[in-house]
Design an enzyme around this catalytic site. Structure first.
Site, short mmCIF file in Angstrom:
data_model
loop_
_atom_site.label_atom_id
_atom_site.label_comp_id
_atom_site.label_asym_id
_atom_site.label_seq_id
_atom_site.Cartn_x
_atom_site.Cartn_y
_atom_site.Cartn_z
N GLU A 150 9.39 -8.41 -4.75
CA GLU A 150 9.61 -8.72 -3.37
C GLU A 150 10.56 -9.89 -3.16
O GLU A 150 11.12 -9.83 -1.76
CB GLU A 150 8.16 -8.85 -2.88
CG GLU A 150 8.12 -8.29 -1.24
CD GLU A 150 6.78 -7.98 -0.96
OE1 GLU A 150 6.44 -8.63 0.17
OE2 GLU A 150 6.04 -7.34 -1.16
N ASP A 210 4.24 -7.16 -3.91
CA ASP A 210 3.30 -7.70 -3.55
C ASP A 210 1.85 -6.37 -3.72
O ASP A 210 2.01 -5.62 -3.27
CB ASP A 210 3.08 -8.56 -2.27
CG ASP A 210 3.25 -9.96 -2.19
OD1 ASP A 210 3.95 -10.08 -3.12
OD2 ASP A 210 3.40 -10.46 -1.06
N TYR A 252 -3.88 -14.43 -4.84
CA TYR A 252 -3.14 -13.50 -3.50
C TYR A 252 -4.12 -13.79 -2.49
O TYR A 252 -5.12 -13.63 -2.25
CB TYR A 252 -3.22 -12.29 -4.12
CG TYR A 252 -2.60 -11.23 -2.92
CD1 TYR A 252 -1.15 -10.92 -3.02
CD2 TYR A 252 -3.39 -10.37 -2.18
CE1 TYR A 252 -0.48 -10.40 -1.97
CE2 TYR A 252 -2.85 -9.55 -1.19
CZ TYR A 252 -1.28 -9.49 -1.14
OH TYR A 252 -0.53 -8.52 -0.40
#
Length: 629
Positions: free
Chosen positions: A7, A103, A305
């Protein structure tokens, strides 16, 4: 050749280094049978109305509702994006396999799927699914690549969200701008932003319409300790004075002394919203700033995350926790190891394991935000503040419960009962992680806007009282005024968005309501920022205040569907159910099409001549401000 697409360029470089793609080319890295390329977030977006038909180019009430037969995507009109996409397209057309390294969440899935669709990728696709960017996690992820098809429900949920937002935003923004904005003031309407604005406006109206009323509190000071009458408030001064005269000059007698020991469990680990709430309360950081900081810590491999809505870890994380704690133990700032004294007492022993922390059933895509064990280097002050919260919260869950003693003392003067409560910490347990952690706004409003003084008073240690003791006292009768509800600040607004407009302090109940919250954790910060940019709200000393335009807009909207937290919360629940294959995406879109059509018809039938006050252009406003200066 296997093409991996990440990303961001920074993430792509980390992945390329781990898998051996070390040769640099324009827009990608290559080596060891891999080509690693990247997007810059969204390269593609849903088509605009005029991309479907020229008739939708002009804003016109007669063209509403705009409902395409089939939604399409297009490349964002930017030269840098077009150049990078051409490289991606060429690599994908020749690839034998693609690895989606976006992601690991709904938005990440949508970004990469759209790029692959636009590039016409035909080869098999695997999915890299990891919760941290450490070298170990990347290696482990590549050893356990998933099938892209496993994440089809995640993509359908993201696609449904994007289409739903398009349908409501495009149609209702044009509708309200044309009908009530005199086609000169853009009135932005959104599935999440409008109910959020309604929360702020409704709270402000409560405050504006609040009429303070006096009441009187009877208390007395005995042995330098203030006891308050248990009868509560007196609504008339005469009644209060009568009680005051009854006790004046008569001895105070202690009638009961009760001590109870209790335990306080550590707070649960952070999800994104609770981290944003604490950062706003302690440091004054906006929700968007906190998201950017924790995202940066994730990309630098220091935390896991961040865009998560669970406060639990899966059971398979438990064996890795000693290693993570060891990394924190070795962490130093300016030669000082702040976490070593906190971790030392539990080092070398089996770590505590509870269902409030480790529960695989409460974890879907990702677990709570925790440190990775990688020792942080070169953090800014703001990054360090955020990392410190995450680190201390993680350490705290392995420490003992806090043990405290609550003392309640009752007293009596001529039949009128008084009470005082005190709290004494017997063993701080996990509370040691809170020491020296005072932020800039520790004494500011709490997350629900209430004052913290009462909570602090309850934690004071009382003198030793004996049942039956008696002596002189000094009574007081204090006039007070009822107070309106507090303005929202970013912390309390985030909590309200999380629980569909209801402020919920209890962690268990809050967790149960998350499925019906407004927006996703990762989108709430941008929604608040949008309200600022649209000049619907402004910030005054941490308070979120609706502007006249914001208030007028909510007053104009009679369609409850557009501004109801509960209804929007139900939509969020349906989107989550799509992700978990409990609800049909097509049904969700069809329901929204019907709802948008009904909204358009209702507004078109409005016989009133309501209008919103036109805002001066932003640049004109700035010029006026400079003249005043």
């Amino acid at each position: 050749m296997i093409v991996c697409i990440a990303e961001k360029p920074s993430v792509a470089r980390d992945i390329a280094r781990i898998i051996g793609a070390t040769a640099s080319h324009d827009g990608y890295m290559e080596g060891n049978g891999f080509q690693v390329t990247w997007t810059f977030g969204h390269l593609c977006t849903l088509k605009e109305p005029n991309d479907y038909t020229p008739m939708w180019r002009t804003w016109s009430l007669t063209q509403l509702p705009m409902i395409p037969d089939r939604f399409g995507i297009k490349l964002i009109d930017d030269q840098g994006i077009k150049k990078q996409f051409a490289i991606i397209e060429r690599l994908m057309q020749a690839a034998e396999r693609i690895v989606n390294c976006g992601d690991a969440g709904q938005e990440g899935e949508l970004i990469q799927r759209w790029v692959m669709q636009k590039a016409g990728a035909k080869c098999p696709v695997s999915r890299l699914w990891i919760s941290s960017m450490t070298d170990e996690a990347i290696r482990e992820g590549f050893q356990n690549l998933k099938d892209q098809a496993d994440y089809q429900p995640l993509y359908m949920a993201g696609l449904s969200r994007a289409i739903g937002d398009w349908l409501l935003g495009m149609n209702c923004t044009r509708l309200y701008t044309l009908r009530y904005g005199q086609n000169r003031q853009v009135l932005s309407i959104g599935r999440v932003q409008t109910p959020t604005l309604a929360l702020i406006v409704n709270r402000q109206k409560e405050i504006d319409n609040f009429k303070p009323e006096p009441y009187w509190v009877l208390a007395t000071i005995y042995r330098d300790t203030t006891f308050t009458a248990t009868k509560g408030k007196f609504t008339s001064k005469e009644e209060g004075e009568q009680a005051f005269q009854t006790i004046e000059g008569k001895p105070f007698t202690v009638t009961k002394v009760e001590k109870k020991e209790g335990k306080e469990q550590p707070p649960q680990l952070y999800d994104l919203t609770s981290l944003q709430v604490d950062c706003n309360r302690k440091f004054g950081y906006s929700a968007e700033m906190t998201l950017n900081l924790i995202q940066a810590l994730y990309e630098r491999k220091y935390t896991t995350y961040p865009r998560v809505d669970t406060q639990y870890l899966s059971d398979d994380i438990y064996p890795k926790c000693p290693q993570t704690l060891n990394g924190l133990y070795q962490t130093k700032y300016g030669g000082v190891a702040p976490y070593a004294p906190l971790i030392k007492p539990i080092g070398g022993k089996p770590l505590k394991k509870t269902k409030r922390v480790f529960d695989t059933s409460k974890v879907t895509d990702h677990h709570a935000i925790i440190p990775t064990g990688v020792i942080p280097q070169g953090l800014s002050d703001a990054e360090r503040n955020v990392f410190d919260l995450v680190a201390r919260r993680f350490i705290g869950v392995f420490l003992p419960d806090c043990r405290f003693s609550t003392t309640t003392v009752l007293g009596e003067v001529d039949g009128i009962e008084f009470k005082v409560t005190g709290k004494e910490i017997l063993d701080p347990g996990w509370r040691v992680v809170r020491e020296k952690q005072v932020g800039n706004n520790e004494n500011a409003e709490s997350t629900d806007g209430t004052d913290n003084t009462e909570k602090n008073d309850e934690e004071r240690t009382l003198p030793t009282f004996e049942k039956g003791e008696s002596g002189p006292h000094t009574p007081t009768l204090t006039e007070k005024m009822t107070t309106p509800p507090p303005y929202y600040n970013e912390a309390s607004l985030l909590r309200a968005m999380e629980t569909a407009g209801k402020f919920v302090e209890d962690e268990t109940l809050r967790a149960a309501m998350k499925e019906n919250g407004i927006g996703r954790p990762s989108s709430r910060a941008s929604i608040i920022e949008t309200l600022f940019k649209r000049r619907y709200i402004r910030c005054e000393r941490k308070r979120l205040v609706a502007t006249p335009t914001g208030i007028e807009l909510i007053d104009l909207i009679r369609e409850e569907l557009l501004k109801s937290c509960e209804l929007t919360g139900i939509w969020e629940k349906k989107l989550r159910d799509i992700e978990h294959q409990k609800y049909d995406a097509l049904q969700f879109i069809n329901e929204l099409k019907t709802q948008v059509t009904e909204i358009v018809n209702d507004v078109m039938r409005d016989p009133t001549n309501r209008r919103v006050t036109l805002l001066p252009p932003e640049d004109e406003k700035k010029k006026k401000g400079k003249k005043k200066e």
